[in-house]
Scaffold this active site. Sequence first.
Site, PDB file in Angstrom:
ATOM      1  N   HIS A  35      31.804  33.634  44.274  1.00 61.75           N
ATOM      2  CA  HIS A  35      31.766  34.551  42.806  1.00 61.75           C
ATOM      3  C   HIS A  35      32.874  33.922  41.846  1.00 61.75           C
ATOM      4  O   HIS A  35      32.940  34.261  40.863  1.00 61.75           O
ATOM      5  CB  HIS A  35      31.881  35.869  43.054  1.00 61.75           C
ATOM      6  N   ASP A  46      42.901  17.222  35.881  1.00 61.31           N
ATOM      7  CA  ASP A  46      43.967  16.515  36.181  1.00 61.31           C
ATOM      8  C   ASP A  46      45.167  17.295  36.816  1.00 61.31           C
ATOM      9  O   ASP A  46      46.351  16.915  36.567  1.00 61.31           O
ATOM     10  CB  ASP A  46      44.754  15.866  34.876  1.00 61.31           C
ATOM     11  N   ASP A  48      50.809  48.819  30.489  1.00 61.97           N
ATOM     12  CA  ASP A  48      52.039  48.862  29.998  1.00 61.97           C
ATOM     13  C   ASP A  48      52.822  47.666  29.194  1.00 61.97           C
ATOM     14  O   ASP A  48      53.959  47.377  29.145  1.00 61.97           O
ATOM     15  CB  ASP A  48      53.244  49.113  31.012  1.00 61.97           C
ATOM     16  N   LYS A  68      34.950  31.447  39.228  1.00 65.97           N
ATOM     17  CA  LYS A  68      34.940  30.580  38.084  1.00 65.97           C
ATOM     18  C   LYS A  68      36.251  29.774  37.859  1.00 65.97           C
ATOM     19  O   LYS A  68      37.124  30.192  37.275  1.00 65.97           O
ATOM     20  CB  LYS A  68      34.596  31.357  36.916  1.00 65.97           C
ATOM     21  N   HIS A 108      31.011  41.776  30.506  1.00 60.95           N
ATOM     22  CA  HIS A 108      30.859  41.035  31.816  1.00 60.95           C
ATOM     23  C   HIS A 108      32.306  40.878  32.166  1.00 60.95           C
ATOM     24  O   HIS A 108      32.593  40.292  33.308  1.00 60.95           O
ATOM     25  CB  HIS A 108      30.126  39.973  31.732  1.00 60.95           C
ATOM     26  N   LYS A 118      36.288  41.076  33.360  1.00 66.14           N
ATOM     27  CA  LYS A 118      36.986  41.791  34.497  1.00 66.14           C
ATOM     28  C   LYS A 118      38.424  41.514  34.291  1.00 66.14           C
ATOM     29  O   LYS A 118      39.059  40.601  34.714  1.00 66.14           O
ATOM     30  CB  LYS A 118      36.758  41.153  35.712  1.00 66.14           C
TER      31      LYS A 118
END
Length: 373
Positions: free
Chosen positions: A111, A118, A298, A113, A291, A293
């Site tokens: 899941h 480089d 603080d 991404k 979508h 996450k």
Amino acid sequence: QYPIYQNTDIVYFDEAVKGLEAQLEELAKAQKFIFMEYHAIEDAEAWHKIQDVLEERVKAGVEVRVFYDDMGSIGFINTDFVKKMESIGIHCRVFNPFLPGLNLFLNNRDHRKITVIDGKVGFTGGINLADEYINVASRFGYWKDTGIRLEGEAVWSMTVMFLEMWNYINHSSEDYKQFMPQVYQKEPFEGDGFVQPYGDTPLDHETVGENIYLNIINHAERYVYIFTPYLIIDNEMLVSLCNAAKRGVDVRIVTPGIPDKKMIFLLTQSHYEPLLKCGVKIYQYTPGFIHAKSFLCDDKIGTVGSINLDYRSLFLHFECGVFMYKTKALMQLKEDCMDTFAASEEMTLEFCRGQNVFIRIFQGMMRLFAPLL
């Protein structure tokens, strides 16, 4: 475990299209190698923009490696995609090929991404390489997603995450050190607080993603702001969120206003009432589907990554994220939080109790099967 770094600059993107534009800009600068690991790739406009740059870089002698999760990309690409990529010089692989009934590992999807350029520039977050993420295609209202760009020493951990998975799929082994950032940039990187990329795997019985989220909630003193597309949590997470609110922490959670999966959305809403009773504030993102996450706490601690607040992300999938302490990106995230709250509808106990009785019964039944969804 992945170390904590300084000497890393971070930029936060409050929209997927901004992340894609920044990624295209950096991909075009690649001199040595490009690594890309994605849950979902769609052979359409967003990917074609990237593919054009990758083809040009391959011709310039840059090594390009791409792999994607087969389940995550079902319906997005044809079976000849790998062959097509290989024909233009892009090394392409499939993680966990979909073989119904033959693959016991099918539940453990990649899941993540990740893009690494480089060894010194990296991208991660919630953004897959599909048109709905940049609102070219619109099925669930306005699609909101977030991501971050890293430049500096911390990118090394993202490189290692990619190579571990690549070598597993490819049945290969190679010297990782040739891909370290220092190999391709001799001058020192700029610093911006403390940064710790992290990976989570279902194979080590260590719930890294959930532990990071719980630690943020449990140590919060003033506020915790959360973006998540799904809110399907276990008792430990529920108790932590409630205890934080009870001790005076301003806990706010943003979920979608328009769901991508209606049954999962009903399950998400079934968790509202116990949280609202304890003082947690819940918002539904009115323009469409969120979508993203992310956690912010603080003004000094936060994380952006691929990990949803649901059983699959927390316990079954290969995931990644970046933990940040006192970086400027956190204030960029805070500004986005405020804008998102303003664009959302705050949920109430009256909303929960006013649900159709049959829906409430159905939600109760679904919670029994939540770990399987």
